[in-house]
Design an enzyme around this catalytic site. Structure first.
Site: not given
Ligand code: AP5
Length: 217
Positions: A87, A159, A170, A13, A126
């Protein structure tokens, strides 16, 4: 344009949002990034969120809805892309209600679909820059100097929620609480399902195909 980007942890994302922002000039709002900034600043909100995030659970809806409502108020004319929010179905309903108050709605939902083994490979590999937030990968996206950020030379970190154990939680949380959000949007909105297992440029081309068609309508 007001776009919601859905997908499991590690679906890419954040990676795709950078490309979408560069092409369409939208504001990128990531609930995870905002929470990590609050934690780094040691705010009350950051402290409340900490244990939920570190265990792979969701931060409670009331906290998130309030936090995102104040960020969404700053949306520029070009529009915004929401990453990681909503979410839960409750968050999606709250978002729809607050947009409707201003005569607005979500124009499209992008749903990045990715297989579990790919998620583990991406997240355990990552690495992020604690200073500028740039994201790397030990195999797919290496920095020029091993372990150092290309932008500012800071030492890259893993992270705290990217361990295999927390990623497992997760993914469970995603299936239970976030997958129903896709069905919620499928009732009233345009949802584009995108295969996000391939490399980032290929996924971006699929995303652009859909968004270009939307922009030209
Ligand atoms: P990346 O692009 O960073 O992936 P992402 O989908 O953004 O992953 P996240 O881990 O950030 O998502 P998440 O939803 O779990 O975490 P969030 O921060 O929102 O890519 C990942 C890796 O893969 C990178 O190294 C990249 O280079 C590589 N990559 C990407 N695309 C690729 C491809 N096509 N091919 C090869 N490599 C690739 O949330 C964290 C925490 O915050 C949650 O667990 C929760 O506790 C809290 N939180 C956040 N939002 C909410 C909400 N709305 N409600 C309640 N709690 C929340």
């Amino acid at each position: 344009m007001r776009i919601v980007l859905l997908g499991a942890p590690g679906a890419g994302k954040g990676t795709q949002c950078k490309r979408i922002v560069a092409r369409y000039g939208l504001m990128h709002l990531s609930s995870g990034d905002i929470l990590r900034q609050e934690r780094a600043a040691g705010t009350e909100l950051g402290q409340k969120a900490q244990n939920y995030m570190d265990s792979g659970a969701l931060v409670p809806d009331d906290i998130i809805v309030k936090m995102m409502a104040s960020a969404i108020k700053k949306t520029p004319e070009a529009g915004l892309i929401l990453d990681g929010f909503p979410r839960t179905v409750n968050q999606a309903v709250a978002l729809d209600e607050s947009l409707a108050c201003n005569g607005r709605r979500i124009d499209a939902v992008l749903n990045l679909r990715v297989d579990d083994p790919v998620v583990f490979e991406r997240l355990t590999g990552r690495r992020s820059c604690p200073q500028c937030g740039a994201v790397y990968h030990v195999k797919n996206l290496k920095p020029k100097v091993d372990g150092r950020c290309d932008n500012d030379g800071a030492e890259l970190i893993q992270r705290s929620d990217d361990s295999r154990e927390v990623v497992t939680n997760r993914l469970k949380t995603y299936r239970l609480q976030t997958k129903p959000v896709v069905d919620y949007y499928k009732k009233n909105n345009t949802v584009y399902d995108i295969d996000a297992n391939e490399d980032a440029d290929h996924v971006a081309s699929l995303v652009f195909e859909n968004l270009d068609a939307l922009v030209s309508v």
